[in-house]
Scaffold this motif. Sequence first.
Motif, short mmCIF file in Angstrom:
data_model
loop_
_atom_site.label_atom_id
_atom_site.label_comp_id
_atom_site.label_asym_id
_atom_site.label_seq_id
_atom_site.Cartn_x
_atom_site.Cartn_y
_atom_site.Cartn_z
N GLY A 198 -0.11 6.46 12.07
CA GLY A 198 -0.33 7.87 11.74
C GLY A 198 0.97 8.64 11.71
O GLY A 198 1.99 8.21 12.27
N VAL A 199 0.92 9.80 11.05
CA VAL A 199 2.09 10.70 11.01
C VAL A 199 1.59 12.13 11.20
O VAL A 199 0.45 12.48 10.85
N GLN A 200 2.48 12.93 11.75
CA GLN A 200 2.29 14.39 11.76
C GLN A 200 3.40 15.00 10.90
O GLN A 200 4.53 14.49 10.90
N TYR A 201 3.07 16.05 10.18
CA TYR A 201 4.07 16.63 9.28
C TYR A 201 3.96 18.15 9.28
O TYR A 201 2.90 18.72 9.60
N ALA A 202 5.09 18.78 8.97
CA ALA A 202 5.15 20.25 8.95
C ALA A 202 6.19 20.69 7.95
O ALA A 202 7.02 19.88 7.48
N GLN A 203 6.18 22.00 7.62
CA GLN A 203 7.15 22.53 6.67
C GLN A 203 8.52 22.71 7.34
O GLN A 203 8.63 22.88 8.53
N LEU A 260 0.85 -1.19 0.00
CA LEU A 260 0.00 0.00 0.00
C LEU A 260 0.88 1.24 0.00
O LEU A 260 1.73 1.41 0.88
N SER A 261 0.65 2.09 -0.99
CA SER A 261 1.39 3.34 -1.10
C SER A 261 0.40 4.50 -0.99
O SER A 261 -0.63 4.52 -1.69
N VAL A 262 0.70 5.47 -0.13
CA VAL A 262 -0.18 6.61 0.14
C VAL A 262 0.57 7.91 -0.15
O VAL A 262 1.67 8.11 0.36
N GLN A 263 -0.03 8.77 -0.97
CA GLN A 263 0.52 10.10 -1.24
C GLN A 263 -0.50 11.14 -0.78
O GLN A 263 -1.61 11.22 -1.32
N ILE A 264 -0.12 11.93 0.21
CA ILE A 264 -1.01 12.97 0.75
C ILE A 264 -0.75 14.27 -0.01
O ILE A 264 0.41 14.64 -0.24
N ASP A 265 -1.82 14.97 -0.40
CA ASP A 265 -1.62 16.23 -1.10
C ASP A 265 -1.76 17.41 -0.14
O ASP A 265 -1.99 17.23 1.07
N ALA A 266 -1.64 18.62 -0.68
CA ALA A 266 -1.56 19.81 0.16
C ALA A 266 -2.85 20.09 0.94
O ALA A 266 -2.81 20.74 2.00
N ILE A 268 3.98 5.84 3.29
CA ILE A 268 3.20 7.08 3.42
C ILE A 268 4.10 8.24 3.06
O ILE A 268 5.17 8.43 3.68
N ARG A 269 3.68 9.03 2.07
CA ARG A 269 4.44 10.21 1.65
C ARG A 269 3.62 11.46 1.92
O ARG A 269 2.44 11.54 1.52
N VAL A 270 4.22 12.42 2.60
CA VAL A 270 3.53 13.68 2.88
C VAL A 270 3.76 14.64 1.71
O VAL A 270 4.57 14.36 0.82
N PRO A 271 3.05 15.77 1.66
CA PRO A 271 3.19 16.68 0.51
C PRO A 271 4.63 17.17 0.33
O PRO A 271 5.40 17.26 1.29
N ASP A 272 4.95 17.49 -0.91
CA ASP A 272 6.28 18.04 -1.21
C ASP A 272 6.51 19.29 -0.37
O ASP A 272 5.61 20.13 -0.20
N GLY A 273 7.73 19.41 0.14
CA GLY A 273 8.09 20.57 0.94
C GLY A 273 7.81 20.39 2.42
O GLY A 273 8.10 21.29 3.23
N LEU A 295 6.91 2.70 12.58
CA LEU A 295 7.16 3.35 11.29
C LEU A 295 8.61 3.81 11.22
O LEU A 295 9.16 4.35 12.18
N THR A 296 9.22 3.62 10.06
CA THR A 296 10.56 4.13 9.80
C THR A 296 10.43 5.41 8.99
O THR A 296 9.76 5.42 7.94
N VAL A 297 11.03 6.49 9.47
CA VAL A 297 10.84 7.81 8.87
C VAL A 297 12.14 8.28 8.24
O VAL A 297 13.22 8.18 8.85
N ALA A 298 12.01 8.81 7.01
CA ALA A 298 13.14 9.44 6.33
C ALA A 298 12.60 10.68 5.63
O ALA A 298 11.99 10.57 4.55
N GLY A 299 12.78 11.85 6.23
CA GLY A 299 12.29 13.08 5.64
C GLY A 299 10.78 13.11 5.58
O GLY A 299 10.08 13.14 6.61
N GLY A 300 10.24 13.07 4.36
CA GLY A 300 8.80 13.12 4.19
C GLY A 300 8.16 11.77 3.90
O GLY A 300 7.03 11.71 3.41
N VAL A 301 8.87 10.68 4.19
CA VAL A 301 8.38 9.34 3.88
C VAL A 301 8.44 8.47 5.13
O VAL A 301 9.45 8.46 5.85
N ALA A 302 7.35 7.75 5.38
CA ALA A 302 7.30 6.77 6.47
C ALA A 302 6.97 5.41 5.89
O ALA A 302 6.10 5.29 5.00
N THR A 303 7.64 4.36 6.38
CA THR A 303 7.42 3.01 5.85
C THR A 303 7.23 2.02 6.99
O THR A 303 7.69 2.22 8.12
#
Length: 346
Positions: A341-346, A174-180, A306-311, A321-329
């Motif tokens: 779940g993940v929390q993300y910020a700029q 399962l691959s998830v891409q979250i948009d803005a 899980i990929r969070v929005p660019d930026g 979950l293993t986290v690398a920048g904007g990607v969690a696996t």
Amino acid sequence: ADAGWSPDFPTSAQDALRLYINESGDARIDGVLGITTYTIDELLKVTGPISVPEYDVTIASGETTLKVLQLTRAPRKPGEDAKAFLSVFADRLFSTLLALPPARWGDIIGAAGTFGQEHLLVAWFHDATDEAFTADGGFGGAIRQDQGDFVYPVDSNVASPSKLNAWTTRTMDLSVQIDAVGNARNTLAVTWENRVNTPDGAPYRAMTNVGGSILGMYFRLLVPERSRIEAVSGGGLAPVTDPAVVEDEAGRMAIGTYLQVPPGQTSLTYTWTSPYAATVDTTGGTYRLTIQAQPGMLPGPLDITIRVPDGYRITAASPGLTVAGGVATLATAFDRDIVVGVQYAQ
């Protein structure tokens, strides 16, 4: 066999009860329990092997599925009930459980956690208080209504004589891409491996009345309501390019596809967008994903990305979950419900 169609156990349980009452005339029933042969394997870990002299068989943990099939696919004599063995075996199993000394009761209580987490035992009761207690304890089997994103893959064997699902494994990615704005574009790749022609499948091939070597599959994917289907592809003997059915199921959207799974590997890929699956503000967002496990399924590998929005970068994530920048696996065995779940910020 006709009562277990809905992936929502309270719905299936009431169907089973209605059909049973119609056939038997006995309405003095408090509730319905659902178990699998794997549930019996867990009980046999506590009781030890159970002998059934009438059928010249002893069943130990790990043997239930195969031996029950071997003893129920055809009657031993013309006119004999092919399923009669089940009643005799059940009587001996429960008699053995009830005869356990008090010092062994803790073993059963300890197994209860496995029964609930892996959906090896589900239950529904007429009484609202009993039903609420059952659901709160993790034994309700209802389609979950968690907030956020939701995925519930459901296999149904629709080739009635076949029991090939017991010899078929399932791998999912399962691959998830979250948009803005918080929408989640999901792609689920499912691969089934029908192992009937492998050495492991030899006992199955030796049985009579098992319906050939092709698994007839109706695959349903339950996702949030108002999700948008982007693409369906794959298939077994025939290509699949569109879902056969899109319908409501217990507060979720069900996307259904028929396919045949011959010996070897067969794959199917769904892509869809879950609307506003993440909660967002001007600084970032929070994404929560629930993946519900189907009772009675053999556990198989599940990979999640899980990929969070660019930026944006992930600032917090669920354990595991293993986290690398904007990607969690996460790579795991899909033997119970998964909530991450993940929390993300700029």
